[in-house]
Each structure stands twice: as structure tokens, then as C-alpha cells.
Write a protein that holds these residues in place. Structure first.
Motif, PDB file in Angstrom:
ATOM      1  N   LYS A 168       0.813  -1.211   0.000  1.00 16.26           N
ATOM      2  CA  LYS A 168       0.000   0.000   0.000  1.00 16.26           C
ATOM      3  C   LYS A 168       0.848   1.265   0.000  1.00 16.26           C
ATOM      4  CE  LYS A 168      -3.686  -2.289   2.614  1.00 16.26           C
ATOM      5  NZ  LYS A 168      -4.447  -2.297   3.896  1.00 16.26           N
ATOM      6  N   ASN A 169       1.945   1.256   0.745  1.00 14.10           N
ATOM      7  CA  ASN A 169       2.773   2.448   0.879  1.00 14.10           C
ATOM      8  C   ASN A 169       4.149   2.044   1.407  1.00 14.10           C
ATOM      9  OD1 ASN A 169       2.456   2.296   3.868  1.00 14.10           O
ATOM     10  ND2 ASN A 169       0.358   2.940   3.400  1.00 14.10           N
ATOM     11  N   LEU A 170       5.053   2.993   1.471  1.00 10.76           N
ATOM     12  CA  LEU A 170       6.422   2.718   1.908  1.00 10.76           C
ATOM     13  C   LEU A 170       6.577   2.736   3.423  1.00 10.76           C
ATOM     14  CD1 LEU A 170       8.342   5.024  -0.610  1.00 10.76           C
ATOM     15  CD2 LEU A 170       8.225   2.528  -0.702  1.00 10.76           C
ATOM     16  N   ILE A 197       7.721   9.556  -6.088  1.00 16.20           N
ATOM     17  CA  ILE A 197       6.439   9.355  -5.408  1.00 16.20           C
ATOM     18  C   ILE A 197       5.358  10.225  -6.021  1.00 16.20           C
ATOM     19  CG2 ILE A 197       7.583   8.817  -3.225  1.00 16.20           C
ATOM     20  CD1 ILE A 197       6.627  11.619  -2.265  1.00 16.20           C
ATOM     21  N   GLU A 198       4.097   9.865  -5.728  1.00 17.46           N
ATOM     22  CA  GLU A 198       2.926  10.645  -6.109  1.00 17.46           C
ATOM     23  C   GLU A 198       2.112  10.892  -4.849  1.00 17.46           C
ATOM     24  OE1 GLU A 198      -0.989  11.793  -7.336  1.00 17.46           O
ATOM     25  OE2 GLU A 198      -0.522   9.964  -6.251  1.00 17.46           O
ATOM     26  N   TYR A 199       1.759  12.158  -4.603  1.00 15.35           N
ATOM     27  CA  TYR A 199       0.992  12.505  -3.393  1.00 15.35           C
ATOM     28  C   TYR A 199       0.010  13.629  -3.726  1.00 15.35           C
ATOM     29  CZ  TYR A 199       0.083  13.075   1.614  1.00 15.35           C
ATOM     30  OH  TYR A 199      -0.515  13.107   2.852  1.00 15.35           O
ATOM     31  N   SER A 200      -0.934  13.351  -4.590  1.00 14.06           N
ATOM     32  CA  SER A 200      -1.920  14.355  -4.984  1.00 14.06           C
ATOM     33  C   SER A 200      -3.150  14.344  -4.084  1.00 14.06           C
ATOM     34  CB  SER A 200      -2.348  14.138  -6.436  1.00 14.06           C
ATOM     35  OG  SER A 200      -2.895  12.836  -6.604  1.00 14.06           O
ATOM     36  N   GLU A 201      -3.312  13.275  -3.309  1.00 14.21           N
ATOM     37  CA  GLU A 201      -4.413  13.202  -2.349  1.00 14.21           C
ATOM     38  C   GLU A 201      -3.842  12.914  -0.971  1.00 14.21           C
ATOM     39  OE1 GLU A 201      -7.418  10.419  -3.416  1.00 14.21           O
ATOM     40  OE2 GLU A 201      -7.581  11.131  -5.489  1.00 14.21           O
ATOM     41  N   GLU A 202      -4.337  13.625   0.024  1.00  9.86           N
ATOM     42  CA  GLU A 202      -3.829  13.419   1.392  1.00  9.86           C
ATOM     43  C   GLU A 202      -4.033  11.968   1.818  1.00  9.86           C
ATOM     44  OE1 GLU A 202      -3.918  16.290   4.988  1.00  9.86           O
ATOM     45  OE2 GLU A 202      -5.674  14.978   5.213  1.00  9.86           O
ATOM     46  N   ASN A 203      -2.988  11.390   2.345  1.00  7.47           N
ATOM     47  CA  ASN A 203      -3.026   9.993   2.755  1.00  7.47           C
ATOM     48  C   ASN A 203      -2.339   9.878   4.115  1.00  7.47           C
ATOM     49  OD1 ASN A 203      -3.162   7.216   2.902  1.00  7.47           O
ATOM     50  ND2 ASN A 203      -1.512   6.855   1.438  1.00  7.47           N
ATOM     51  N   VAL A 204      -3.128  10.033   5.161  1.00  7.15           N
ATOM     52  CA  VAL A 204      -2.614  10.001   6.527  1.00  7.15           C
ATOM     53  C   VAL A 204      -3.064   8.713   7.197  1.00  7.15           C
ATOM     54  CG1 VAL A 204      -2.613  11.122   8.785  1.00  7.15           C
ATOM     55  CG2 VAL A 204      -2.553  12.505   6.702  1.00  7.15           C
ATOM     56  N   GLN A 205      -2.110   7.937   7.630  1.00  2.17           N
ATOM     57  CA  GLN A 205      -2.381   6.679   8.336  1.00  2.17           C
ATOM     58  C   GLN A 205      -1.823   6.779   9.749  1.00  2.17           C
ATOM     59  OE1 GLN A 205      -3.863   3.860   6.670  1.00  2.17           O
ATOM     60  NE2 GLN A 205      -4.176   5.277   4.978  1.00  2.17           N
ATOM     61  N   PHE A 206      -2.700   6.649  10.749  1.00  2.00           N
ATOM     62  CA  PHE A 206      -2.274   6.687  12.150  1.00  2.00           C
ATOM     63  C   PHE A 206      -1.475   7.952  12.456  1.00  2.00           C
ATOM     64  CE2 PHE A 206      -2.279   2.255  10.594  1.00  2.00           C
ATOM     65  CZ  PHE A 206      -3.479   1.870  11.172  1.00  2.00           C
ATOM     66  N   ALA A 208       0.290   9.857  10.384  1.00  2.00           N
ATOM     67  CA  ALA A 208       1.519  10.073   9.619  1.00  2.00           C
ATOM     68  C   ALA A 208       1.237  10.034   8.124  1.00  2.00           C
ATOM     69  CB  ALA A 208       2.561   9.003   9.976  1.00  2.00           C
ATOM     70  N   HIS A 209       1.945  10.877   7.373  1.00  2.49           N
ATOM     71  CA  HIS A 209       1.776  10.923   5.921  1.00  2.49           C
ATOM     72  C   HIS A 209       2.346   9.671   5.251  1.00  2.49           C
ATOM     73  CE1 HIS A 209       0.280  15.026   5.467  1.00  2.49           C
ATOM     74  NE2 HIS A 209       1.138  15.402   6.395  1.00  2.49           N
ATOM     75  N   ASN A 210       1.655   9.232   4.206  1.00  4.17           N
ATOM     76  CA  ASN A 210       2.121   8.156   3.334  1.00  4.17           C
ATOM     77  C   ASN A 210       1.840   8.567   1.897  1.00  4.17           C
ATOM     78  OD1 ASN A 210       2.666   5.362   4.984  1.00  4.17           O
ATOM     79  ND2 ASN A 210       1.161   6.640   6.030  1.00  4.17           N
ATOM     80  N   CYS A 342      14.013   6.752   0.408  1.00  7.97           N
ATOM     81  CA  CYS A 342      13.118   6.839  -0.762  1.00  7.97           C
ATOM     82  C   CYS A 342      12.504   8.219  -0.852  1.00  7.97           C
ATOM     83  CB  CYS A 342      12.017   5.784  -0.663  1.00  7.97           C
ATOM     84  SG  CYS A 342      12.548   4.077  -0.905  1.00  7.97           S
ATOM     85  N   TRP A 343      11.976   8.709   0.255  1.00  7.76           N
ATOM     86  CA  TRP A 343      11.342  10.029   0.262  1.00  7.76           C
ATOM     87  C   TRP A 343      12.363  11.137   0.008  1.00  7.76           C
ATOM     88  CZ3 TRP A 343       7.990   9.138   5.257  1.00  7.76           C
ATOM     89  CH2 TRP A 343       6.880   8.352   4.920  1.00  7.76           C
TER      90      TRP A 343
END
Length: 378
Positions: A168-170, A197-206, A208-210, A342-343
Motif C-alpha cells: 500500500k505504501n512505503l 512518489i505521487e501525493y496528490s491526495e492526502e493519505n494520513v495513516q495513524f 503520519a503521511h504516506n 526513498c522520500w
């Protein structure tokens, strides 16, 4: 001896998981309860009702249920602490525990922390204090991965040449995968990484950004290459793939584990375990067997061994015997350095050589600066 155990960050209802939490403390508690060498004696959570519910579930005396971590550590002086708070506060909680000087071991949930500097500080602080610090990359103990490691060590696919990851993510999901890369390469250090990477939509898990999608390539000092593809439409269509000079091992694709050394695949048995744990059919069958042989245990409360049970059993055994635990902070640092690398490669738009020379979280910094586009900064 018996180790006293405290849990920090009990979480809310474990039956209602989401991107804000999975109440991992309940799984840690169940793992400690399986061990004769451990006694669950205290808990702390900043939300009183969460701490109270956890204490009631695990029969912790009311006097040992806290909302203040420092007060709990001072009053109880536990031997082992499980840290189950969200990743962005792992570092301050672990540092508080390390500086208290009252414990032998800290077992922290993954990922390590949201800043590379904090990851290193946690590890250094615990080493100075003589505290065993481990991180809960429990999938190492699953049979698909154990059997794959055995096949690799026995030369089934020749010498390892490349590892591929799909997930799903790194960071959140990927921390398991990068830890497993360390497992399969015998903790060989990484040499460099290059990623986008691609981050056009906010993706916060727990908390933290992913990233939404990523593609990454890296190399270990022994010449083994790595390839990761995350997000929807990733090019790696399984959990992990080990490519050797004489064949391929695939984990978590069409079946939990299979190997190919010619034109066809051979499925390898894993006793009903997949990349996450025992599958439900095998799990229910095991519950029937357990309840049948243990007086007073019903099907409802019988609980076969999980990967977290094995992970915590290993960390406690390492503490007892004085050996290095499989889930050591040093191993977690190797995995986390690759993720932040990676980031950082995406931030620099170029290759990054190791060791990593940053302090921050590159993805978080890119989001805040507008270097990557989200709904808030488009």
C-alpha cells in the motif's frame, strides 16, 4: 523470574479499527498473558475511558490504571513497557521511558518514528541506558517468510539477486516489507536508493503521511538489488518476490508461498498461515483443538498463536538469555533508513547514498512546503 509489564497507549475499541488506530495494545497484552515469565501490571492512556476499558479487560487493578505515563513509570517501575501510541509520538514516549531508568526492555509498535533524527535518538538513548529496544515487525515470524528464508538459505533459487516489494505504501505498510528485506539479506546495509512518489491526495495513516504511489530502486552493499512499487496499479503483483540466479520465490501472491525453478510453480505449505497471520479456516479449526484439550477453555476464548505472540515471545526470550532480539532497534533502523531514503530521493529528484544525512521527514516536509500537491496546496 517474572517480568512486570506495562502498556502505554491502550487505544480505543479494538473491534473498531481504522486509520486512527488498531488498539494494538490489546494484541500486545494477549501476547504477554501467554508467557509464564510476564505479568501485565499497569497501563496508561491520555484518554481516561480508554485506559479504564483496557484495565478492566486485562484485570489490571484500578490503582495501576493511569493517564500520565511518567506517574505510572515512577509508581510501578515496570520491567518491560509496550509502547502502542501513534508513530508521531513514539519518540517522546520511548525517550521518557529510557530516561526513567526503571526498565529492562521497551517493545514499540512500528513504524519507528516520523522523523529520521528521532529514530536514531530512540536507539541511542536505549543503548546508553542498557535497555533492550525492539519494534513490532512481527511478520518475520510468519511461516510464509520463515519457509521462504529456509528455501533461500538452502540454495533453492541459487544466489539472491533481487528483492521486489508490492504494498500500500512505503511507511506504514512498507515498514514490514523493508524489515523483511533485512531479514532476507541477513541485515546487509543499503548502498543507495532512487525513488519517485505521487501525493496528490492526502493519505494520513495513524497520524503520519504516506505517499499514494511510489516506485523505488536500491542496492545493498553485497550487490543485491531492490525494487518497490506501492499504491494502486503497482507493478509488483505480490507481497514480496525473491529472484535468484536459479529461480524465484513468491510470497503473498496467488498463494502464501510458492517457488519456481523451472517453467512451473510449486506451492509450499505454510500450515494455513498467510502474510498477515493464520487464515480464518485454519484459525477456527485450531480454536476447536485448543478448547478440546484445555479444561475450562471454550471455542470463544481459545486463541491460537499469532505473529505478535511470537514476536513478543522472542523479545522476552532475548531479554532472559541476553541475546540480540530479532526485532532489534538496529534492524528497524536499517529498514527505516531505506524508507526515509526513498522520500529523500523524491525530494532531491536524484539518487541518495547511505548513510542518510538528514534529520527530518522528507515527505512531511514536501507536503508542508507544497513541493508535492495536495488538495490544500494545489
Amino acid at each position: 523470574m517474572t517480568y512486570t509489564v506495562a502498556v502505554i497507549g491502550t487505544g480505543a475499541d479494538p473491534d473498531d479499527p481504522g486509520t486512527d488506530g488498531f488498539a494494538m495494545a490489546y494484541r500486545h497484552a494477549g501476547a504477554y498473558r501467554r508467557l509464564d515469565s510476564c505479568e501485565l501490571t499497569a497501563c496508561a492512556d491520555v484518554i481516561p475511558e480508554n485506559a479504564k476499558s483496557f484495565g478492566e479487560k486485562w484485570d489490571i487493578p484500578d490503582g495501576n490504571v493511569y493517564t500520565d505515563t511518567e506517574k505510572m513509570l515512577t509508581a510501578v517501575e515496570p520491567d518491560i513497557v509496550s509502547v502502542c501510541v501513534p508513530p508521531h509520538i513514539h519518540a517522546p514516549v520511548v525517550m521518557t521511558c529510557a530516561e526513567s531508568g526503571v526498565m529492562d526492555a521497551i517493545h514499540c509498535e512500528k513504524p519507528m518514528a516520523t522523523r529520521w533524527e528521532d529514530c536514531q535518538k530512540m536507539a541511542s538513548a536505549c543503548k546508553r541506558a542498557g535497555i533492550q529496544l525492539t519494534f513490532n515487525h512481527q511478520r518475520r515470524f510468519g511461516k510464509p517468510f520463515r519457509e521462504a528464508k529456509s528455501l533461500l538459505e538452502n540454495g533453492k533459487i541459487g544466489s539472491l539477486e533481487r528483492i521486489e516489494l508490492g504494498g500500500k505504501n512505503l511507511f506504514d505498510y512498507g515498514s514490514h516489507l523493508f524489515d523483511l528485506c533485512g531479514y532476507f539479506t541477513d541485515q546487509t546495509m543499503s548502498k543507495w536508493v532512487m525513488a519517485g512518489i505521487e501525493y496528490s491526495e492526502e493519505n494520513v495513516q495513524f497520524g503520519a503521511h504516506n505517499e499514494n504511489q511510489a516506485i523505488a530502486q536500491w542496492r545493498y552493499t553485497n550487490g543485491v538489488n531492490g525494487l518497490a512499487s506501492t499504491g494502486d496499479g503497482g507493478i509488483v503483483d505480490c507481497h514480496m518476490r525473491l529472484l535468484g540466479s536459479d529461480g524465484v520465490i513468491e510470497i503473498g501472491g496467488e498463494v502464501p508461498l510458492r517457488v519456481r525453478t523451472s517453467k512451473s510453480w510449486t506451492t509450499i505449505g505454510t500450515d494455513g498461515e498467510d502474510v498477515h497471520g493464520p487464515n480464518e479456516t485454519i484459525f477456527d479449526a485450531a480454536k476447536q483443538k485448543i478448547s478440546a484439550r484445555i479444561p475450562g477453555v471454550t471455542v470463544e476464548n481459545a486463541r491460537p498463536e499469532t505473529y505478535i505472540d511470537r514476536a513478543i515471545a522472542d523479545t522476552v526470550n532475548a531479554l532472559i538469555t541476553g541475546r540480540e532480539p530479532e526485532l532489534s532497534a538496529d534492524n528497524a533502523l536499517q529498514a527505516t533508513e531505506l524508507i526515509f531514503g526513498c522520500w529523500e530521493s523524491a525530494r532531491r529528484c536524484g539518487r541518495v547514498d547511505f548513510p542518510l544525512e538528514i534529520d527530518d521527514n522528507p515527505l512531511e516536509s514536501m507536503v508542508e512546503s507544497g513541493q508535492v500537491l495536495t488538495a490544500d496546496n494545489q
